[in-house]
Design an enzyme around this catalytic site. Sequence first.
Site, PDB file in Angstrom:
ATOM      1  N   ASP A   1      31.998  43.141  43.092  1.00  0.00           N
ATOM      2  CA  ASP A   1      32.280  42.367  44.292  1.00  0.00           C
ATOM      3  C   ASP A   1      33.618  41.671  44.054  1.00  0.00           C
ATOM      4  O   ASP A   1      34.152  41.671  42.940  1.00  0.00           O
ATOM      5  CB  ASP A   1      31.159  41.366  44.584  1.00  0.00           C
ATOM      6  CG  ASP A   1      31.206  40.906  46.044  1.00  0.00           C
ATOM      7  OD1 ASP A   1      32.236  41.126  46.708  1.00  0.00           O
ATOM      8  OD2 ASP A   1      30.218  40.319  46.520  1.00  0.00           O
TER       9      ASP A   1
HETATM   10  C1  BGC Z   1      31.719  39.882  49.744  1.00  0.00           C
HETATM   11  C2  BGC Z   1      31.516  41.375  49.906  1.00  0.00           C
HETATM   12  C3  BGC Z   1      32.718  41.993  50.556  1.00  0.00           C
HETATM   13  C4  BGC Z   1      33.948  41.661  49.747  1.00  0.00           C
HETATM   14  C5  BGC Z   1      35.223  42.234  50.306  1.00  0.00           C
HETATM   15  C6  BGC Z   1      33.032  39.573  49.065  1.00  0.00           C
HETATM   16  O1  BGC Z   1      33.289  38.211  49.060  1.00  0.00           O
HETATM   17  O2  BGC Z   1      30.657  39.330  49.004  1.00  0.00           O
HETATM   18  O3  BGC Z   1      30.358  41.619  50.667  1.00  0.00           O
HETATM   19  O4  BGC Z   1      32.541  43.369  50.677  1.00  0.00           O
HETATM   20  O5  BGC Z   1      34.095  40.245  49.682  1.00  0.00           O
HETATM   21  O6  BGC Z   1      35.603  41.583  51.441  1.00  0.00           O
END
Ligand code: BGC
Length: 744
Positions: free
Chosen positions: A262
């Site tokens: 993530d």
């Molecule tokens: C979120 C993800 C997301 C990623 C990219 C993160 O903060 O938890 O779900 O895909 O950001 O935007």
Amino acid sequence: MKKICFIALLCLACCLNSFAQKNIPVLREDNIEEVIAAMTTEEKVSLLVGASSSLVPGAAGYTREIERLGIPMTVLADGPAGLRIQPKRDGANQTFYCTGFPTSTLLASSWDPELVETVTTAMGNEVLEYGVDVLLAPGMNLHRNPLCGRNFEYYSEDPLLSGKMAAAYIRGIQKNGVGTSAKHFAANNQEINRLENDARVSNRALRELYLKNFEIAVKEGKPWTVMSSYNKLNGDYTQQSQGLLTTLLRDEWGFDGIVMTDWGVKDNTVKSAKAGNDLMEPGRPVEEERLLAAINSGEISQEELDRNVRNMLNYIIRTPHFRKYNYSNKPDLKAHAQVARKAAEESIILLKNEGNTLPLKGNEKAALYGINSVDFVAIGTGSGEVNTAHIANMQEAMSAAGFSLDEDLAEYYCLCYATQTATEKMNGSAIDKRHRPESSVSLKAIERQAQDNDVAVLVLGRIAGEGADRVVPDDFELSSIEREMLQNISMNYHKAGKKVVVVLNTVGVIETASWKHLADAIVLPWAPGQEGAYAVADVLCGKVNPSGKLPTTFPINYMDTPSSKNFPYTWDMTQGRRGNRKNVDFTDYEEGIWVGYRYFQTNNVEVSYPFGYGLSYTTFNYSKPKVKADKDGFTATITVTNTGKMAGREVVELYVAAPAGGLEKPARELKAFAKTKLLAPGESETLTMKVSAYELASFNEKTASWETAAGEYKVLFGASSADIHTTASFRMKKTQSWPVKIMW
Ligand code: BGC
């Protein structure tokens, strides 16, 4: 002579150079090993760390290009309710809006994987046509607690429903030749301190709940990628857990794609890479430095490095950028809006319909209350939000359906909304819409409106999203203005012999038990996407017969939910010592497997609306339940007949009660479900559901294996988890077990 020698040497150098160039392999589907052999260590490392680019503005991340080897950059952008990219670009004379489809919780309410696949087939086309390679979706953590701020991005409290929906979602997107990322793996069930929280979960609850939905999605959907979560699981960051990312995901479940982090940088990049986390996103130079140092010191072996690089290249050769797909930047947004609307129609839930209040005729004079009738909650906030060109609101939608709206009231709400947004602009900050003040209507005005109109429709809204969980006062519970308004509306309309309809335009579960008697009908569209308001209006006027059912329980009180004892709903930044705060730095999943209906049904705890519940404008009869055991489980059939006066669809939920003895089990567990086609009055359909012996198993921590006990199993055919219409049974002759490779 000197001159001749020099020319000869030059020619030789040119030849050698072009020979070397000819021998640099260019990535093809069948030469991955050759490309790996030609890569420098720096190139290999660069492939494992994300890049930044402006190729597709608004995309969340990229992978690196290595031009000399024909390795293209690939583009990763968010979902899950649609593609999230920036809608406007400097100098471009076109826009790049995307369709806001219904949120995952509403899609799950359809209980219809085929519908979900149709939706994501359209969504995936936008991914492809806007030049994106992977949609960072589906979000598929469980609804452990009603307050998780991202629940709208997730499906259900039940792992089977969640897993089947996610698998269908993945199939639809990937049909387009673009990828998905099943996220957030795993046990990422709260937003508070989401980067550091340690989810402490028993092996049984992990296996049966928090990993089960991922297991189904990985085996049945085959996502190209999985996103490891921010949090820790039993002490280890998930992105650094070899057990999770390699032993379980790849060795046990057969996952063959890449794992990406993530969007954040943890200190121990090396541990992540060794654990099988192939790609660091969004990617920082320090991660490259750490990986290079570890390779040079031997901490990361050549085999480990090449394994991750191989995974990356196997991913890259599947992408549109590798195929040099010539994307149009012009998906058919009009057609996709229709898909979004249809999906909402097939999923909206009717919670209450006293005295057949609904459907209305559709030509009534309607008083439409609530600020969210104008500021309709289509999706949620954060990375799950989609930049749509337009969001239909309830005023537009009800007018389009034929209702004539109380004009003064409509104007009043438009004005309130305009004033609020102007203030937001002036202050330079958006109001936290969850607390967007409900604009009160005076008792006097309500008295008059009750005389002037045929029906009252009150829209109650809630919004939430990434980075924050919801709270109980004024959010899970009604605010005092909302409560007072509902009371006044109810009293005055009922006095005038008129009906009150409540529309719950909420991203998650709210408290309903204390006020539902004030409404004659309650419709739950959750956050239904950009066209969802039209679908609600069509349900109100009977153009659509609702057939959605709850993917999550509505408890009476927040504290009735077992996980509420261990959920940080009163978190205060200043509280406690950093590093040891219960429910913030760590969360004990003390409730074990007793999540949602598994707890409420087994312990006979009354709820406001049970899991699987939803009404229709018609009635259904279940008959001829049959169960046939075979060596791999059983096949069940049930005949459903529409016994009412309107065409409709019914979801049949198949629960199983296991024989006594052995592990303690929930009173019943969902093991299959099926939805009829649109049945005309009097029409019947026989539904078939298959369940394997493995799917019946519970996890035994002592033996580290899944076990399906021998004995008599009861099969329950229900319209909800609390409304079993008919039962059958079968005998499992032998106990069966499946040992696993890893425990936590
Ligand atoms: C979120 C993800 C997301 C990623 C990219 C993160 O903060 O938890 O779900 O895909 O950001 O935007």
